[in-house]
Design a protein around this motif. Structure first.
Motif, PDB file in Angstrom:
ATOM      1  N   ILE A   1       0.903  -1.228  -0.093  1.00 44.08           N
ATOM      2  CA  ILE A   1       0.229   0.030  -0.128  1.00 44.08           C
ATOM      3  C   ILE A   1       0.787   1.387  -0.051  1.00 44.08           C
ATOM      4  O   ILE A   1       0.564   2.267  -0.905  1.00 44.08           O
ATOM      5  CB  ILE A   1      -0.721  -0.015   1.254  1.00 44.08           C
ATOM      6  CG1 ILE A   1      -1.911  -1.198   1.019  1.00 44.08           C
ATOM      7  CG2 ILE A   1      -1.589   1.247   1.579  1.00 44.08           C
ATOM      8  CD1 ILE A   1      -2.899  -1.358   2.166  1.00 44.08           C
ATOM      9  N   LEU A   2       1.917   1.414   0.651  1.00 44.81           N
ATOM     10  CA  LEU A   2       2.986   2.382   0.817  1.00 44.81           C
ATOM     11  C   LEU A   2       3.525   2.658  -0.647  1.00 44.81           C
ATOM     12  O   LEU A   2       3.892   3.875  -0.907  1.00 44.81           O
ATOM     13  CB  LEU A   2       3.863   2.278   1.798  1.00 44.81           C
ATOM     14  CG  LEU A   2       3.320   2.178   3.346  1.00 44.81           C
ATOM     15  CD1 LEU A   2       4.625   1.937   4.432  1.00 44.81           C
ATOM     16  CD2 LEU A   2       2.363   3.353   3.595  1.00 44.81           C
ATOM     17  N   LEU A   3       3.818   1.582  -1.066  1.00 42.79           N
ATOM     18  CA  LEU A   3       4.637   1.539  -2.457  1.00 42.79           C
ATOM     19  C   LEU A   3       3.584   2.155  -3.386  1.00 42.79           C
ATOM     20  O   LEU A   3       3.820   3.057  -4.187  1.00 42.79           O
ATOM     21  CB  LEU A   3       4.853   0.182  -2.936  1.00 42.79           C
ATOM     22  CG  LEU A   3       6.138  -0.429  -2.501  1.00 42.79           C
ATOM     23  CD1 LEU A   3       6.377  -1.906  -2.429  1.00 42.79           C
ATOM     24  CD2 LEU A   3       7.398   0.344  -2.771  1.00 42.79           C
ATOM     25  N   VAL A   4       2.358   1.887  -3.516  1.00 45.03           N
ATOM     26  CA  VAL A   4       1.439   2.330  -4.429  1.00 45.03           C
ATOM     27  C   VAL A   4       1.117   3.803  -3.996  1.00 45.03           C
ATOM     28  O   VAL A   4       1.165   4.859  -5.001  1.00 45.03           O
ATOM     29  CB  VAL A   4      -0.063   1.827  -4.472  1.00 45.03           C
ATOM     30  CG1 VAL A   4      -1.217   2.408  -5.169  1.00 45.03           C
ATOM     31  CG2 VAL A   4       0.113   0.203  -5.021  1.00 45.03           C
ATOM     32  N   LEU A   5       1.180   4.231  -2.974  1.00 47.15           N
ATOM     33  CA  LEU A   5       0.817   5.499  -2.606  1.00 47.15           C
ATOM     34  C   LEU A   5       2.008   6.537  -2.633  1.00 47.15           C
ATOM     35  O   LEU A   5       1.931   7.715  -2.563  1.00 47.15           O
ATOM     36  CB  LEU A   5       0.294   5.636  -1.091  1.00 47.15           C
ATOM     37  CG  LEU A   5      -0.940   5.290  -0.866  1.00 47.15           C
ATOM     38  CD1 LEU A   5      -1.400   5.367   0.465  1.00 47.15           C
ATOM     39  CD2 LEU A   5      -2.117   6.115  -1.654  1.00 47.15           C
ATOM     40  N   LYS A   6       3.276   5.833  -2.648  1.00 49.13           N
ATOM     41  CA  LYS A   6       4.454   6.493  -3.224  1.00 49.13           C
ATOM     42  C   LYS A   6       4.564   7.383  -4.544  1.00 49.13           C
ATOM     43  O   LYS A   6       5.010   8.400  -4.999  1.00 49.13           O
ATOM     44  CB  LYS A   6       5.587   5.705  -3.395  1.00 49.13           C
ATOM     45  CG  LYS A   6       6.849   6.294  -3.629  1.00 49.13           C
ATOM     46  CD  LYS A   6       8.070   5.424  -3.538  1.00 49.13           C
ATOM     47  CE  LYS A   6       9.312   6.159  -3.900  1.00 49.13           C
ATOM     48  NZ  LYS A   6      10.655   5.228  -4.070  1.00 49.13           N
TER      49      LYS A   6
ATOM     50  N   GLU B   1       6.398  10.721   7.696  1.00 45.02           N
ATOM     51  CA  GLU B   1       6.667   9.619   8.359  1.00 45.02           C
ATOM     52  C   GLU B   1       6.565   8.579   7.743  1.00 45.02           C
ATOM     53  O   GLU B   1       7.106   7.445   7.613  1.00 45.02           O
ATOM     54  CB  GLU B   1       5.817   9.407   9.783  1.00 45.02           C
ATOM     55  CG  GLU B   1       6.165   8.620  10.524  1.00 45.02           C
ATOM     56  CD  GLU B   1       5.446   8.597  12.079  1.00 45.02           C
ATOM     57  OE1 GLU B   1       5.523   7.622  12.669  1.00 45.02           O
ATOM     58  OE2 GLU B   1       5.099   9.774  12.337  1.00 45.02           O
ATOM     59  N   GLY B   2       5.507   8.590   6.551  1.00 40.77           N
ATOM     60  CA  GLY B   2       5.140   7.363   5.785  1.00 40.77           C
ATOM     61  C   GLY B   2       5.971   7.250   4.832  1.00 40.77           C
ATOM     62  O   GLY B   2       6.339   6.029   4.197  1.00 40.77           O
ATOM     63  N   HIS B   3       6.764   8.173   4.367  1.00 39.54           N
ATOM     64  CA  HIS B   3       7.958   8.144   3.536  1.00 39.54           C
ATOM     65  C   HIS B   3       9.257   7.340   3.957  1.00 39.54           C
ATOM     66  O   HIS B   3       9.830   6.614   3.636  1.00 39.54           O
ATOM     67  CB  HIS B   3       8.211   9.392   2.884  1.00 39.54           C
ATOM     68  CG  HIS B   3       7.458  10.202   1.798  1.00 39.54           C
ATOM     69  ND1 HIS B   3       7.414   9.516   0.482  1.00 39.54           N
ATOM     70  CD2 HIS B   3       6.345  10.987   1.746  1.00 39.54           C
ATOM     71  CE1 HIS B   3       6.358  10.183  -0.426  1.00 39.54           C
ATOM     72  NE2 HIS B   3       5.766  10.888   0.414  1.00 39.54           N
ATOM     73  N   ASN B   4       9.337   7.609   5.337  1.00 36.20           N
ATOM     74  CA  ASN B   4      10.456   7.349   6.006  1.00 36.20           C
ATOM     75  C   ASN B   4      10.299   5.679   6.339  1.00 36.20           C
ATOM     76  O   ASN B   4      10.981   4.998   6.171  1.00 36.20           O
ATOM     77  CB  ASN B   4      10.578   7.850   7.304  1.00 36.20           C
ATOM     78  CG  ASN B   4      11.271   9.534   7.186  1.00 36.20           C
ATOM     79  OD1 ASN B   4      11.829   9.805   6.204  1.00 36.20           O
ATOM     80  ND2 ASN B   4      10.920  10.303   8.151  1.00 36.20           N
ATOM     81  N   ALA B   5       8.995   5.365   6.689  1.00 36.80           N
ATOM     82  CA  ALA B   5       8.509   3.939   7.047  1.00 36.80           C
ATOM     83  C   ALA B   5       8.998   3.170   5.656  1.00 36.80           C
ATOM     84  O   ALA B   5       9.366   2.019   5.456  1.00 36.80           O
ATOM     85  CB  ALA B   5       7.199   3.942   7.467  1.00 36.80           C
ATOM     86  N   LEU B   6       8.409   3.844   4.217  1.00 33.05           N
ATOM     87  CA  LEU B   6       8.518   3.015   3.319  1.00 33.05           C
ATOM     88  C   LEU B   6      10.253   2.946   2.965  1.00 33.05           C
ATOM     89  O   LEU B   6      10.266   1.701   2.489  1.00 33.05           O
ATOM     90  CB  LEU B   6       8.001   3.709   2.065  1.00 33.05           C
ATOM     91  CG  LEU B   6       8.050   3.341   0.654  1.00 33.05           C
ATOM     92  CD1 LEU B   6       7.455   1.989   0.571  1.00 33.05           C
ATOM     93  CD2 LEU B   6       7.272   4.121  -0.476  1.00 33.05           C
ATOM     94  N   ALA B   7      10.854   3.905   3.074  1.00 35.38           N
ATOM     95  CA  ALA B   7      12.346   3.650   2.953  1.00 35.38           C
ATOM     96  C   ALA B   7      13.081   2.488   3.824  1.00 35.38           C
ATOM     97  O   ALA B   7      13.639   1.840   3.287  1.00 35.38           O
ATOM     98  CB  ALA B   7      13.137   5.009   3.136  1.00 35.38           C
ATOM     99  N   ALA B   8      12.696   2.755   5.087  1.00 37.83           N
ATOM    100  CA  ALA B   8      12.793   1.531   6.011  1.00 37.83           C
ATOM    101  C   ALA B   8      12.260  -0.166   5.503  1.00 37.83           C
ATOM    102  O   ALA B   8      13.097  -0.801   5.444  1.00 37.83           O
ATOM    103  CB  ALA B   8      12.527   1.949   7.464  1.00 37.83           C
ATOM    104  N   LEU B   9      11.045   0.025   4.999  1.00 36.20           N
ATOM    105  CA  LEU B   9      10.820  -1.383   4.666  1.00 36.20           C
ATOM    106  C   LEU B   9      11.107  -1.785   3.245  1.00 36.20           C
ATOM    107  O   LEU B   9      11.534  -2.935   3.037  1.00 36.20           O
ATOM    108  CB  LEU B   9       8.876  -1.323   4.619  1.00 36.20           C
ATOM    109  CG  LEU B   9       8.209  -1.203   5.694  1.00 36.20           C
ATOM    110  CD1 LEU B   9       6.833  -0.768   5.393  1.00 36.20           C
ATOM    111  CD2 LEU B   9       8.410  -2.579   6.583  1.00 36.20           C
TER     112      LEU B   9
END
Length: 120
Positions: free
Chosen positions: A19-24, A83-91
């Motif tokens: 989901i985070l990848l799609v919203l990127k 924070e979502g962008h940071n979490a996406l980078a970590a994931l």
């Protein structure tokens, strides 16, 4: 061993990341998210998606805005927060590490004489 259960758990574990990848790519409403995931052959139903979006929002990874629609009621568009962008980078880092590990182990399992791990 229940392979279907293991596969289900793997999908659940990856769903937030997907989901985070799609919203990127940019803001999207729930139907768009479901369609993007279906296009990637990851089948998700609304009953699974909505609680997950709420959890991600409550965790500060997503925000949303209401936008008028030309074909019905207003739509809730979700987008990544900082924070979502940071979490996406970590994931993403975690995914690449795990994928590398699995690829390494899978390629070693095809060898005629794989190295035997020492016993403890």
């Amino acid at each position: 061993m229940n392979i279907d259960n293991i596969k289900s758990q793997m999908r659940k574990g990856m769903l937030e990341f997907c989901i985070l990848l799609v919203l990127k790519r940019g803001p999207a409403y729930s139907s768009q998210l479901i369609q993007c995931l279906k296009d990637a052959r990851l089948i998700v139903v609304e009953g699974t998606l909505y609680p997950l979006l709420t959890r991600l929002k409550n965790d500060g990874l997503l925000s949303y805005t209401w936008q008028e629609s030309t074909s019905g009621p207003p739509r809730k568009y979700y987008s990544l927060t900082d924070e979502g962008h940071n979490a996406l980078a970590a994931l993403s880092d975690a995914w690449h590490s795990m994928a590398s590990t699995v690829s390494h182990l899978a390629s070693r399992s095809d060898e005629a004489n794989p190295t035997v791990l020492p016993e403890n």
